[in-house]
Design a protein around this motif. Structure first.
Motif, PDB file in Angstrom:
ATOM      1  N   GLY A  88     -12.439 -10.155  75.445  1.00 21.47           N
ATOM      2  CA  GLY A  88     -11.093 -10.544  75.840  1.00 21.47           C
ATOM      3  C   GLY A  88     -10.379 -11.500  74.916  1.00 21.47           C
ATOM      4  O   GLY A  88      -9.304 -11.992  75.257  1.00 21.47           O
ATOM      5  N   ASN A  89     -10.931 -11.803  73.759  1.00 18.71           N
ATOM      6  CA  ASN A  89     -10.263 -12.694  72.813  1.00 18.71           C
ATOM      7  C   ASN A  89      -9.191 -11.940  72.032  1.00 18.71           C
ATOM      8  O   ASN A  89      -9.450 -10.876  71.474  1.00 18.71           O
ATOM      9  N   PHE A  90      -7.998 -12.508  71.994  1.00 18.35           N
ATOM     10  CA  PHE A  90      -6.879 -11.867  71.308  1.00 18.35           C
ATOM     11  C   PHE A  90      -7.137 -11.777  69.810  1.00 18.35           C
ATOM     12  O   PHE A  90      -7.594 -12.727  69.189  1.00 18.35           O
ATOM     13  N   MET A  91      -6.807 -10.611  69.215  1.00 17.55           N
ATOM     14  CA  MET A  91      -6.943 -10.415  67.772  1.00 17.55           C
ATOM     15  C   MET A  91      -5.570 -10.343  67.098  1.00 17.55           C
ATOM     16  O   MET A  91      -5.263 -11.122  66.223  1.00 17.55           O
ATOM     17  N   TYR A  92      -4.749  -9.399  67.529  1.00 21.43           N
ATOM     18  CA  TYR A  92      -3.393  -9.286  66.986  1.00 21.43           C
ATOM     19  C   TYR A  92      -2.603  -8.294  67.830  1.00 21.43           C
ATOM     20  O   TYR A  92      -3.153  -7.640  68.725  1.00 21.43           O
ATOM     21  N   PHE A 103      -1.638 -13.409  58.804  1.00 19.99           N
ATOM     22  CA  PHE A 103      -2.866 -13.786  58.110  1.00 19.99           C
ATOM     23  C   PHE A 103      -4.020 -13.967  59.097  1.00 19.99           C
ATOM     24  O   PHE A 103      -5.139 -13.512  58.860  1.00 19.99           O
ATOM     25  N   ALA A 104      -3.729 -14.625  60.225  1.00 21.08           N
ATOM     26  CA  ALA A 104      -4.773 -14.852  61.229  1.00 21.08           C
ATOM     27  C   ALA A 104      -5.288 -13.531  61.782  1.00 21.08           C
ATOM     28  O   ALA A 104      -6.499 -13.354  61.978  1.00 21.08           O
ATOM     29  N   GLY A 105      -4.373 -12.608  62.033  1.00 24.09           N
ATOM     30  CA  GLY A 105      -4.781 -11.304  62.535  1.00 24.09           C
ATOM     31  C   GLY A 105      -5.650 -10.557  61.544  1.00 24.09           C
ATOM     32  O   GLY A 105      -6.648  -9.920  61.912  1.00 24.09           O
ATOM     33  N   LYS A 106      -5.295 -10.620  60.271  1.00 25.40           N
ATOM     34  CA  LYS A 106      -6.086  -9.951  59.234  1.00 25.40           C
ATOM     35  C   LYS A 106      -7.487 -10.545  59.141  1.00 25.40           C
ATOM     36  O   LYS A 106      -8.467  -9.823  58.931  1.00 25.40           O
ATOM     37  N   GLN A 107      -7.589 -11.862  59.293  1.00 24.89           N
ATOM     38  CA  GLN A 107      -8.899 -12.499  59.276  1.00 24.89           C
ATOM     39  C   GLN A 107      -9.758 -12.015  60.441  1.00 24.89           C
ATOM     40  O   GLN A 107     -10.962 -11.770  60.266  1.00 24.89           O
ATOM     41  N   ARG A 108      -9.165 -11.890  61.614  1.00 27.97           N
ATOM     42  CA  ARG A 108      -9.927 -11.446  62.777  1.00 27.97           C
ATOM     43  C   ARG A 108     -10.410 -10.006  62.602  1.00 27.97           C
ATOM     44  O   ARG A 108     -11.533  -9.662  62.978  1.00 27.97           O
ATOM     45  N   VAL A 109      -9.571  -9.163  62.036  1.00 27.54           N
ATOM     46  CA  VAL A 109      -9.974  -7.783  61.793  1.00 27.54           C
ATOM     47  C   VAL A 109     -11.103  -7.732  60.775  1.00 27.54           C
ATOM     48  O   VAL A 109     -12.065  -6.960  60.921  1.00 27.54           O
ATOM     49  N   GLU A 110     -11.015  -8.554  59.732  1.00 24.73           N
ATOM     50  CA  GLU A 110     -12.068  -8.582  58.722  1.00 24.73           C
ATOM     51  C   GLU A 110     -13.391  -9.023  59.322  1.00 24.73           C
ATOM     52  O   GLU A 110     -14.455  -8.480  59.006  1.00 24.73           O
ATOM     53  N   ARG A 111     -13.345 -10.008  60.218  1.00 25.89           N
ATOM     54  CA  ARG A 111     -14.578 -10.452  60.883  1.00 25.89           C
ATOM     55  C   ARG A 111     -15.157  -9.330  61.740  1.00 25.89           C
ATOM     56  O   ARG A 111     -16.379  -9.152  61.811  1.00 25.89           O
TER      57      ARG A 111
END
Length: 222
Positions: free
Chosen positions: A117-121, A185-193
């Motif tokens: 349930g953690n928001f990504m983008y 940028f934050a969304g891209k980092q979450r997708v990369e993780r």
């Protein structure tokens, strides 16, 4: 004596992170609490004063738990299983006579969450300080503008429909060449993780982590 109610084991939950954090996932695992000397479900029906209803025996606890479980299921929306690991919750049914079919072009707003349930983008973005400009994302069903799991789950949707879709990696972003991509940028980092979670890091093997994709249909063009 323990009384428990076991729900589905899938990880789809109600929409928005706050509800996820309350533990209202699609598969509700039942905790137990003391109820008048017996063990009853943790979601025992609330009393007018805000506490939990008391029950004097196991049968009353069971009935109270089942009633509360039914209420939560109704709040979450109808569960639809499409097979191949795809399921969704109908959070809002939408209106109108037009139902989305393959080949239709949809304007959607969406949010992507981890299985917990953690928001990504999403579009519009929900990043702190960002303004909601009413942006939408264009999806032509069958063109893989979104993951295959999302395409299949949007078939039959109407204008205003909100569907919370669970997608496994096999029918997830790899099927749409990782579209839609996050703009921040934050969304891209979450997708990369998330991508590293799937492939592993050399020390730990990859993990088939599901994602949740909540889509709201704003417009359907045929």
């Amino acid at each position: 004596l323990l009384v428990s109610l076991l729900g589905e084991s899938t990880a789809v939950g109600v929409s928005r992170r706050a509800a996820f954090r309350q533990g209202l996932s699609l598969g509700v695992s039942a905790a137990v609490v003391s109820c008048g000397g017996f063990a009853g479900p943790a979601w025992a029906a609330p009393t007018p004063g805000g506490g939990k209803a008391k029950c004097s025996n196991v049968e009353e606890c069971r009935e109270a738990g089942e009633a509360r479980f039914a209420e939560l299921e109704q709040e979450r929306g109808a569960l639809v299983r499409l097979g191949q690991g795809i399921s969704y919750r109908e959070r809002a049914r939408g209106s109108g006579e037009v139902e989305a079919q393959e080949g239709d072009t949809l304007q959607v707003s969406f949010s992507v969450y981890t299985g917990s349930g953690n928001f990504m983008y999403g579009i519009p973005t929900r990043e702190p300080g960002a303004r909601d400009g009413g942006e939408t994302y264009t999806v032509r069903l069958g063109n893989h503008d979104v993951p295959v799991a999302v395409e299949r789950a949007l078939i039959g949707a109407k204008r205003g429909s909100v569907r919370l879709i669970e997608m496994t990696p096999a029918l997830g972003f790899a099927t749409s060449d990782w579209r839609p991509m996050p703009a921040t940028f934050a969304g891209k980092q979450r997708v990369e993780r998330y991508r590293k979670l799937l492939t592993g890091n050399g020390l730990q093997p990859g993990y088939n982590a599901v994602l949740l994709f909540e889509a709201e249909v704003q417009k359907i063009q045929r």
